[in-house]
Design a protein around this motif. Structure first.
Motif, short mmCIF file in Angstrom:
data_model
loop_
_atom_site.label_atom_id
_atom_site.label_comp_id
_atom_site.label_asym_id
_atom_site.label_seq_id
_atom_site.Cartn_x
_atom_site.Cartn_y
_atom_site.Cartn_z
N VAL A 204 0.74 47.18 11.83
CA VAL A 204 0.96 45.79 12.26
C VAL A 204 -0.21 44.91 11.87
CG1 VAL A 204 1.26 44.28 14.26
CG2 VAL A 204 2.49 46.45 14.15
N ARG A 205 -1.41 45.45 11.91
CA ARG A 205 -2.62 44.68 11.58
C ARG A 205 -2.57 44.16 10.16
NH1 ARG A 205 -7.85 47.88 12.86
NH2 ARG A 205 -7.22 47.35 14.99
N LYS A 207 0.21 43.35 8.48
CA LYS A 207 1.28 42.37 8.29
C LYS A 207 1.19 41.21 9.28
CE LYS A 207 4.49 45.82 6.42
NZ LYS A 207 5.83 46.48 6.56
N ASN A 208 0.83 41.53 10.52
CA ASN A 208 0.74 40.50 11.57
C ASN A 208 -0.57 40.68 12.33
OD1 ASN A 208 3.59 39.29 11.45
ND2 ASN A 208 4.01 41.48 11.70
N PRO A 209 -1.67 40.29 11.72
CA PRO A 209 -2.97 40.53 12.32
C PRO A 209 -3.15 39.89 13.70
CG PRO A 209 -3.15 38.99 10.47
CD PRO A 209 -1.79 39.58 10.42
N GLU A 210 -2.51 38.75 13.93
CA GLU A 210 -2.65 38.09 15.24
C GLU A 210 -2.03 38.93 16.35
OE1 GLU A 210 -1.07 34.19 15.03
OE2 GLU A 210 -2.60 33.45 13.63
N GLN A 211 -0.83 39.48 16.09
CA GLN A 211 -0.19 40.32 17.10
C GLN A 211 -0.98 41.61 17.34
OE1 GLN A 211 3.83 40.93 15.81
NE2 GLN A 211 4.42 38.78 16.10
#
Length: 464
Positions: A204-205, A207-211
């Motif tokens: 996930v980090r 592709k979606n670092p904020e999440q």
């Protein structure tokens, strides 16, 4: 309630008060642990001397003492699952690459299994030197009942479960069920689930670092709370060891130990040799074995008295990280894996000694390569999934003996001394997991030598 029982409870409370006084005087944590250990030995010896091992007063007294001793173990077991889960997830999310996880797990598991196979060879050697034989074991009524019980357990729990099925049991099908610790492989199942979560966060980090960052912050916050709970529970260690040791000494069947003295002596010689080998391995990796020993003794003393590798996980992790300088992720994984696989004492030495003793009774020469090689390999592979609680060694013996085509009843004939030997086996199991963590961290280059050499860094003594 018998007034003698009340007196015994008052004595225990007085000794607990002494330990509390030592804490308020800022006596170091390790000194309080060993004081509790010593006081427990003296108290237990006095109880057995005054009342005798079969006394109803003694039975009632130990039942009350269990409120402190077993209660402490229950507190430790309470935090095992959240500690293992959160700490492993956090450790993986701190890795730069998931490939590092494979190296870490590979080295830890490899060291655990190889040392267990070496322990099996040492157990065989001890049995041969002491000329142990199953025919020398005296059979009494209690032993016959235990042997019959084991035969029944073998047919229902071991004989019907193949090796592939035992491996399949590692994989969690209901993680919430495994969080309750109902299976012997529950800890490994929680570890596997936590690894999946940690690896998923790494994905996930990208592709979606904020999440991923939000989830990491939540995990870090939960980890901080869990570690605070661990600290609070560990503060109870001196009192738990006091009660556990008093109960153990008071209820030990010393007559049975004397009757089976040669087996007891051979067992502890084998355990001692393997323990020395652990220290040699530490020395070969450029670390001071005596410094290592001094730092792990508080943890080993608890493992010795509690007979629970799983219950020792929180102390194990804390000692590796804060006293030995082992990387946090390595410490979490080695303590968790070491409680359910590669147990040098329970899954290595004990089954090997029993197999050596039984083989001649069925016409097998236990010193031939045709017997030794399969035995050592089976011990290595069957050491996966052995429960890190009292009785795990018996289950390991059942698996090994049945796999070798040997009768399993001998384990039941050792009923009178099982607890006494199991204490030493558990301490060796825990030390094996700590050695695997220390060596793995050293190999991966994330070992903190400064912490290891710091003589004041012993089991978070400053905060406890």
């Amino acid at each position: 309630m018998d007034w003698m029982v009340i007196l015994n409870i008052v004595i225990l409370l007085a000794l607990i008060g002494l330990l509390i006084f030592m804490q308020r005087k800022h006596v170091s944590f390790s000194k309080r642990v060993f004081t509790g250990l010593g006081l427990g030995i003296v108290l237990g010896a006095l109880l057995q001397w005054v009342y005798g091992s079969g006394s109803e007063t003694l039975a009632t007294t130990t039942d009350w003492y269990n409120v402190v001793g077993r209660g402490y173990i229950n507190f430790l077991m309470m935090i095992v699952v959240p500690l293992v889960m959160v700490s492993i997830i956090q450790a993986i999310t701190n890795l730069e690459k998931s490939a590092q996880l494979g190296k870490m797990a590979g080295w830890i598991i490899g060291i655990l299994i190889v040392t267990t196979m070496v322990a099996a060879m040492i157990g065989i050697g001890a049995a041969a030197i002491f000329d142990l034989s199953a025919e020398e074991i005296t059979v009494g009524e209690a032993e016959q009942e235990r042997a019959a019980s084991l035969e029944e357990r073998y047919s229902s729990q071991v004989e019907t479960v193949s090796t592939p099925q035992r491996i399949l049991n590692f994989i969690p099908s209901n993680i919430f069920f495994d969080m309750t610790g109902q299976r012997s492989t529950s800890v490994i199942a929680v570890v596997i689930f936590s690894i999946f979560v940690g690896v998923a966060v790494l994905g996930v980090r990208r592709k979606n670092p904020e999440q991923a960052e939000m989830f990491t912050k939540i995990v870090n916050a939960v980890y901080a709370v869990v570690m605070r709970i661990v600290t609070l529970v560990l503060r109870l260690t001196p009192y738990g060891i006091l009660a556990l040791m008093a109960n153990m000494i008071a209820s030990t069947d010393f007559a049975g130990i004397l009757e089976l003295g040669k087996f007891v002596l051979a067992s502890y010689v084998a355990l001692g040799v393997m323990f020395i080998l652990h220290l040699v391995l530490v020395g070969l990796f450029g670390l001071n074995p005596l410094n290592y020993l001094r730092k792990v003794l508080p943890v080993l003393s608890f493992a010795f008295t509690s007979r629970s590798s799983a219950g020792t996980i929180p102390l194990n992790i804390s000692a590796q990280k804060n006293a030995l300088g082992v990387d946090q992720g390595v410490a979490n994984m080695s303590a968790s894996f070491g409680a359910t696989m590669g147990q040098n004492g329970c899954a290595g030495i004990y089954p090997a000694m029993l197999a050596f003793m039984i083989a001649p009774s069925v016409g097998i020469d236990p010193l031939t390569m045709d017997f030794l090689v399969p035995l050592i390999l089976i011990i290595g592979f069957s050491s996966f999934g052995i429960a890190g609680v009292g009785g795990g060694a018996t289950f390991a013996a059942l698996i090994v003996l049945s796999s070798m085509g040997l009768p399993v009843g001998l384990a039941g004939l050792l009923i009178s001394i099982e607890a006494f030997i199991d204490m030493g086996r558990t301490a060796l199991n825990v030390n094996g997991s700590m050695v695997s963590g220390t060596l793995t961290s050293r190999i991966l280059g994330n070992f903190n030598t400064k912490v290891f050499n710091d003589k004041t860094a012993i089991e978070e003594a400053k905060s406890l």
